[in-house]
Write a protein that holds these residues in place. Structure first.
Motif, short mmCIF file in Angstrom:
data_model
loop_
_atom_site.label_atom_id
_atom_site.label_comp_id
_atom_site.label_asym_id
_atom_site.label_seq_id
_atom_site.Cartn_x
_atom_site.Cartn_y
_atom_site.Cartn_z
N UNK A 83 0.82 -1.21 0.00
CA UNK A 83 0.00 0.00 0.00
C UNK A 83 0.85 1.27 0.00
N UNK A 84 2.22 1.14 -0.11
CA UNK A 84 3.07 2.32 -0.10
C UNK A 84 3.15 3.00 -1.47
N UNK A 85 3.00 2.22 -2.53
CA UNK A 85 3.07 2.80 -3.88
C UNK A 85 1.80 3.61 -4.18
N UNK A 86 1.92 4.66 -4.98
CA UNK A 86 0.75 5.48 -5.32
C UNK A 86 -0.11 4.81 -6.38
N UNK A 87 -0.82 3.77 -5.99
CA UNK A 87 -1.57 2.99 -6.97
C UNK A 87 -2.64 3.80 -7.70
N UNK A 97 5.64 -4.26 -17.30
CA UNK A 97 6.51 -4.29 -18.48
C UNK A 97 7.53 -3.17 -18.46
N UNK A 98 7.17 -2.03 -17.89
CA UNK A 98 8.09 -0.89 -17.86
C UNK A 98 8.92 -0.83 -16.58
N UNK A 99 8.77 -1.84 -15.73
CA UNK A 99 9.66 -1.95 -14.60
C UNK A 99 9.25 -1.22 -13.35
N UNK A 100 8.03 -0.71 -13.29
CA UNK A 100 7.59 0.01 -12.11
C UNK A 100 7.01 -0.92 -11.05
N UNK A 101 6.61 -2.10 -11.46
CA UNK A 101 6.21 -3.16 -10.53
C UNK A 101 7.12 -4.36 -10.81
N UNK A 107 -8.56 2.77 -5.24
CA UNK A 107 -8.98 3.21 -6.58
C UNK A 107 -10.40 3.74 -6.62
N UNK A 108 -11.11 3.62 -5.50
CA UNK A 108 -12.49 4.09 -5.39
C UNK A 108 -13.39 3.38 -6.41
N UNK A 109 -13.26 2.06 -6.43
CA UNK A 109 -14.10 1.23 -7.30
C UNK A 109 -14.69 0.11 -6.44
N UNK A 110 -15.66 -0.62 -7.00
CA UNK A 110 -16.26 -1.73 -6.28
C UNK A 110 -15.25 -2.87 -6.17
N UNK A 111 -15.32 -3.59 -5.05
CA UNK A 111 -14.39 -4.68 -4.82
C UNK A 111 -14.49 -5.75 -5.91
N UNK A 124 8.49 7.06 -12.63
CA UNK A 124 8.43 8.23 -13.51
C UNK A 124 7.10 8.17 -14.25
N UNK A 125 6.16 9.00 -13.80
CA UNK A 125 4.81 8.91 -14.34
C UNK A 125 4.75 9.25 -15.82
N UNK A 126 5.68 10.11 -16.29
CA UNK A 126 5.66 10.45 -17.71
C UNK A 126 5.98 9.20 -18.54
#
Length: 495
Positions: free
Chosen positions: A5-9, A36-40, A56-60, A99-101
């Motif tokens: 839960x530390x990553x900004x999902x 694929x881009x190495x962030x996870x 994510x504010x979505x239904x489970x 890197x969000x970009x």
């Protein structure tokens, strides 16, 4: 290892509520992208379904569906009573700095080297301007859309035509090639059968297939000066060496062609004899006969591009060189792009059957299937006489537009420009006072909302000229365009 839960999902997995893609699939795609881009990284634990739904504010159930899909595709593994984990990926040994970009944009450049070619560079156009001068394009608004829609609908409904939706064992639609050969024989004085036709997606494809089939690196190709930039680029891309031939009011110089042939081997002569591009000059009858004789004597191919055959206003169209070719030296190109609309990509190449057989092999690499339904429709338009009726109608409209355009050129810009009213086609060749900076004029036009593309400008020490298309303008639009040109010319003269 980072806590799940530390990553900004919420940032890594953005949800677009307006998207047509289901939310659970958006989550799936974003997770795969991040892996694929190495962030996870491999082995990393994802938040539980309840925690992720809150993040994510979505239904489970949406998160459950996403995890199940990721598991089915092999991106994660779910362990009972432990959670969901990213499966190891060979190239992804450690988590990259977030890197969000990079995460949300496609790479701007390749990670590998590739061959670049400036031969095919074309000046970029300015987007968003309300009016654009062309090199002689037709007005697509005149296209017979009602007839086309009717014929398309009928063709698709007929069970016999469903075979055209599959792969073809024969190149091209046989019905269309039969109708086309009849049409070309009656309008252009040819004597061909369907075996002499290669169906293309326009003149440019015919040009490309011709170059790939007929030209070897180092071959000498003769072209007019000034000439057609697209053809020149195509030949150069195939490794040809271009030699330019002067063009006057009677077309390309036969004497210059013969002088070169006496000195070296020539593989091909590229011609637009009906209306030379860009000057609109018609090749005289005497020069046509002479070029055919030279071709037979010195063995060079004549690639005849008849891009504007259907529009001639002062007399009947001049028959192509291909109609008088008895030695098999002419390859003839044409299309219905100007007849119907540029978006109607139907062209043709006419040549002896032995060459067509070889060209079909080259074309099969880039256009195996073609558009056989469109060919069926066009064949029916020819068979029912719709093409002839449409041509008769637009011929009158374009004739009126040419007269209006040339009259305004003379009355409004007569002090700055000289021209000869073209006998046909959809453009006028204009020569401007020496010393006028045409590029500066183009920029002045852009400031007024008129695009004057660079490829229409021909400026050297000896020449200041523009090829100005009139066919795509109504009378009112043409008046507006020429008044803006007048303003730009006046500002240029004042400098």
């Amino acid at each position: 290892m980072s806590s799940p839960v530390q990553l900004p999902y919420k940032t890594i997995l953005p949800i677009d509520r307006q998207s047509a893609t289901a939310v659970y699939l958006q989550i799936v795609h974003h997770v795969i992208n991040a892996i694929q881009r190495g962030f996870l990284s491999g082995g990393q634990q994802l938040p539980g379904t309840r925690a992720m739904s809150l993040l994510l504010e979505v239904h489970r159930k949406t998160v459950v569906a996403a995890y199940e899909e990721l598991d089915a595709q092999g991106w994660i593994t779910s362990r009972p009573n432990k959670g969901s984990f990213i499966k190891p990926v060979a190239h992804n040994r450690r988590t990259k700095k977030l890197d969000m970009q990079q995460l949300t944009e496609y790479p701007a450049t390749t990670g590998f080297h590739f061959k670049r070619s400036n031969i095919l560079d074309v000046p970029e156009e300015l987007p968003g301007l309300p009016l654009r001068v062309t090199d002689g394009q037709p007005d697509y608004r005149l296209s017979p859309t009602d007839q086309l829609a009717r014929y398309y609908t009928a063709a698709l409904r007929r069970k016999v035509n469903r075979k055209h939706l599959g792969y073809n064992t024969l190149p091209g639609n046989v019905f269309f090639k039969t109708q086309l050969s009849n049409f070309l024989n009656s309008t252009r004085g040819l004597h061909i059968t369907p075996r002499n036709i290669l169906v293309t997606r326009g003149v440019e494809m015919g040009m490309y297939v011709s170059a790939r089939t007929l030209i070897n690196p180092g071959d000498t190709i003769l072209v007019g000066n000034p000439g057609y930039y697209t053809a020149n680029m195509t030949f150069q891309q195939s490794g040809a060496r271009l030699k330019t031939i002067p063009v006057d009011q009677d077309g390309i110089s036969v004497e210059a062609v013969e002088r070169i042939c006496k000195k070296q081997a020539v593989r091909m002569l590229y011609l637009t004899p009906h209306h030379h591009y860009p000057t609109t000059a018609t090749l005289s009858a005497q020069r046509r006969v002479a070029l055919l004789k030279l071709s037979a004597t010195y063995g060079f191919i004549i690639l005849e591009d008849d891009y504007e055959y259907d529009f001639h206003y002062q007399s009947s169209p001049i028959l192509p060189l291909a109609s008088a070719d008895t030695e098999g030296m002419v390859v003839y190109l044409g299309s219905f792009g100007k007849t119907l609309a540029p978006g109607f990509r139907a062209g043709f190449l006419v040549a002896p059957a032995s060459l067509i057989d070889e060209m079909e092999k080259v074309q099969a690499i880039i256009d195996r299937q073609g558009d056989t339904i469109m060919e069926q429709v066009l064949g029916e338009l020819i068979a029912e006489g719709e093409i002839h009726r449409h041509l008769k109608k637009v011929q009158k409209i374009y004739h009126e537009r040419r007269n209006h355009f040339c009259k305004m050129l003379s009355t409004e810009l007569g002090d700055s420009v000289s021209f000869t009213t073209p006998p046909g086609g959809l453009a006028v060749w204009t020569q401007w006072k020496q010393g006028m900076n045409l590029l500066r004029m183009s920029k002045a036009c852009a400031a007024q909302g008129l695009q004057l593309p660079r490829f229409l400008l021909y400026q050297t020490r000896e020449l200041s000229a523009m090829r100005l298309g009139f066919g795509n303008f109504t009378l009112a639009e043409a008046s507006n365009v020429l008044m803006q040109l007048k303003t730009a010319a006046a500002s240029e003269i004042a400098l």
